[in-house]
Design a protein around this motif. Sequence first.
Motif, PDB file in Angstrom:
ATOM      1  N   GLU A 439       0.732  -1.182  -0.054  1.00  0.00           N
ATOM      2  CA  GLU A 439      -0.079   0.048  -0.103  1.00  0.00           C
ATOM      3  C   GLU A 439       1.032   1.305  -0.110  1.00  0.00           C
ATOM      4  OE1 GLU A 439      -2.859  -0.127   3.114  1.00  0.00           O
ATOM      5  OE2 GLU A 439      -3.827  -1.852   2.436  1.00  0.00           O
ATOM      6  N   LYS A 440       2.196   1.239  -0.123  1.00  0.00           N
ATOM      7  CA  LYS A 440       2.974   2.510  -0.194  1.00  0.00           C
ATOM      8  C   LYS A 440       3.360   2.604  -1.730  1.00  0.00           C
ATOM      9  CE  LYS A 440       7.425   4.184   1.365  1.00  0.00           C
ATOM     10  NZ  LYS A 440       8.521   3.948   2.216  1.00  0.00           N
ATOM     11  N   GLU A 441       3.065   3.755  -2.038  1.00  0.00           N
ATOM     12  CA  GLU A 441       3.528   4.155  -3.658  1.00  0.00           C
ATOM     13  C   GLU A 441       4.996   4.010  -3.795  1.00  0.00           C
ATOM     14  OE1 GLU A 441       1.671   7.175  -6.308  1.00  0.00           O
ATOM     15  OE2 GLU A 441       2.955   8.251  -5.211  1.00  0.00           O
ATOM     16  N   LEU A 442       5.451   3.217  -4.981  1.00  0.00           N
ATOM     17  CA  LEU A 442       6.836   3.151  -5.265  1.00  0.00           C
ATOM     18  C   LEU A 442       7.258   3.943  -6.317  1.00  0.00           C
ATOM     19  CD1 LEU A 442       7.148  -0.735  -5.504  1.00  0.00           C
ATOM     20  CD2 LEU A 442       7.662   0.839  -3.684  1.00  0.00           C
ATOM     21  N   GLN A 443       6.312   4.267  -7.304  1.00  0.00           N
ATOM     22  CA  GLN A 443       6.664   4.926  -8.689  1.00  0.00           C
ATOM     23  C   GLN A 443       5.519   5.293  -9.427  1.00  0.00           C
ATOM     24  OE1 GLN A 443       9.557   2.929 -10.732  1.00  0.00           O
ATOM     25  NE2 GLN A 443      10.177   4.719 -12.137  1.00  0.00           N
ATOM     26  N   VAL A 444       5.514   6.528 -10.079  1.00  0.00           N
ATOM     27  CA  VAL A 444       4.444   6.998 -10.958  1.00  0.00           C
ATOM     28  C   VAL A 444       5.342   6.959 -12.385  1.00  0.00           C
ATOM     29  CG1 VAL A 444       3.119   8.756 -11.543  1.00  0.00           C
ATOM     30  CG2 VAL A 444       3.539   8.449  -9.096  1.00  0.00           C
ATOM     31  N   VAL A 445       4.855   6.175 -13.478  1.00  0.00           N
ATOM     32  CA  VAL A 445       5.192   6.215 -14.501  1.00  0.00           C
ATOM     33  C   VAL A 445       4.323   6.516 -15.640  1.00  0.00           C
ATOM     34  CG1 VAL A 445       7.223   4.513 -14.308  1.00  0.00           C
ATOM     35  CG2 VAL A 445       4.862   3.680 -14.510  1.00  0.00           C
ATOM     36  N   PRO A 446       4.078   7.933 -16.231  1.00  0.00           N
ATOM     37  CA  PRO A 446       2.884   8.237 -16.943  1.00  0.00           C
ATOM     38  C   PRO A 446       2.692   7.442 -18.082  1.00  0.00           C
ATOM     39  CG  PRO A 446       4.078  10.191 -15.948  1.00  0.00           C
ATOM     40  CD  PRO A 446       4.945   8.891 -15.570  1.00  0.00           C
ATOM     41  N   ASN A 447       3.685   7.260 -18.816  1.00  0.00           N
ATOM     42  CA  ASN A 447       3.806   6.589 -20.155  1.00  0.00           C
ATOM     43  C   ASN A 447       4.127   5.287 -20.364  1.00  0.00           C
ATOM     44  OD1 ASN A 447       2.764   9.078 -21.263  1.00  0.00           O
ATOM     45  ND2 ASN A 447       4.718  10.002 -21.360  1.00  0.00           N
TER      46      ASN A 447
END
Length: 660
Positions: A439-447
Amino acid sequence: MAGKVVLLLWAQTLSLARAQTTQILVKPPWTPPFPWDWVTLTCQSSGSTGATTWYKDGQRWGQQGRTNVTVIMKGTYQCDRPGTGLSPPVIVSEDWLVLQVPAQALLEGDTVTLRCRGYWNSTVTSVSFYQEGKELGVFPDVTELSLSPLQLSHSGHYSCRGKVGSWGWRESPPVTVTVHGVPLSGVSLSAQPPGGQVALGDSLVLSCTGAVGTGPLSFSWYREGSGAPLGTGPCLELSQAGDNDSGQYRCRVSDGDSVAKSDPLNVTVLVPVANATITPGPLSHQVRAGDPVTLHCSVQVGSVPATFTWLHNGQEVARGPLLELSDIDVGHWGTYQCLATNQLGQDGHRVFRALSPELALEVTPGSPWGTAVAVNVSRTLLFLLLLLAVIGGCHCWHRWEWLVLQVPAWALQEGDTVTLRCWGWQKRTFTSVSFYHEEKELQVVPNWTELSLSPLQLNHRGSSCCKAWVKPWGWKESAPVTVTGHVPVANATITPSPLSRQVHAGENMTLHCSVQVVSAPVTFTWLHNRQEVAQGPLLELRDIDAGHWGTYQCMATNQLGQDRHRVFRALSPELALEVTPQDKGTHRDIAARKQQESRPHMPQHPPEEGEVLYTHVVVTKRAGASPHATTRQDPQLTNAELRGPQGRPREPGDIYGNVL
């Protein structure tokens, strides 16, 4: 029986006299023969059936066509057979003294008797025997000389001298004794590993042996279809066997006089499976709902037997080369792969796997007669169902999900590079993908839709999911998946310690093998003086005696990797066991000590974090085990939660499967 002996002698004579194909067989089997022995001469040859012509002293003699004649006069006799020529001469003697030798092929190792005989069986005394003119001995009352065992050095010219009746001292003409080495026979081939089957890249050793034969031997090796010799020693090693090493092998053995060849041995190089494919193609396949589909898995190369496993969206669904999907519906939507496996090596310890490319199966509506009204009604119902799913917070419709987080369908090992990928239903377009671990955000990869974990570590274990914007349905989140990193065995130890231990004869002792860090399943092998004696985590030594003296080790093994091709082993330090004579204590003391030893071993301190405990051991008796050692086999899987410090529960992923 006499006839069989005569035929055997004739066969040996023919095998050794290669230059002549026509021979005279003498009966009684002594040479030179005496006429007063009523000698029978038989003319024989290999492969000839024509009439026989006899010659005496170089002149045609007797009736033509007879194969045997009786001789009562001295002379030199020969016979002739059409196609095989004239035989060697046989001399019938009437000398005062004659030294006779057996009329047979003399082989190394035989026992041979030479006899000195007088004219018309006159009495002979004070006999002396000579070899190459050198006196061998004087025998006043003996007329025979025994050579045993016959050796190649006994070959040469022999004669005898003695008093013949009232005619005084006489000496025999010399006779020739020729000793032959034993002809080679019974040449055979053996292979290690047995059976002549070897895995690609392994080594195979062929051995050539001769059951009968004397003298120095030379060897040469041949493979069918290859003219050049492959080797010149008694053994031929095929190191790192390749595809072209398969075939029939022979060895040729020579002692200088004779040559023998072995029967062929078939060598098969077993090939790992490779290039698994699914038919029908292409890799993207569209079918109508309600239709049947049959998928076939095959490999380009690979030795049988091979097994096939089918994966649907990374999960095993069936086994066998065919996957039959009847009455297709939306639940069959997704990707399919087949995993081909074969086991090679002497005991099948080398496992090879080949994973096919993914086949994407897309299910379309199956009602070709549908009208525009039916289509509109279907679309309306679909919209209502989707609206209910959104309102209720449901993440899936029918049997699919909006988003799926996929992990590789094989055992993940610490240190590997692992890719997690986020997929949308029906390949819907989605953006702004976020990945979560516990439940902990690791990474945001838009594309991007993939997250790489490299190198994989133990803290990567646990529950992961992905979240993205799915057009036009808004934000969606995948169901959580569990990532498990497998750990090689390490730090194998034996309890009870210390490493040097003294026990009394007649006592019982139980040794326990454990590893500090490991991923199940794990196998344990026990070594006594570096020789395997048992398997399993426990080694029970009953009624200890001097045979138990020595060093003990345990070896822990687990197999990890994509196709479990990586084998890890951990060898414990040696435990030195010294057996002392039974002490002279009372029976009560001995019984008390055995009762105390029979109690289950309890650790003297609470288990530390990172240790693996094994519980619920099922005891069975294994056939063929050591008479002094029993092991606990036929494991049952037991899940045990390992508590952290102060008894606190561990984080998810710290539950180990115990396989004994």
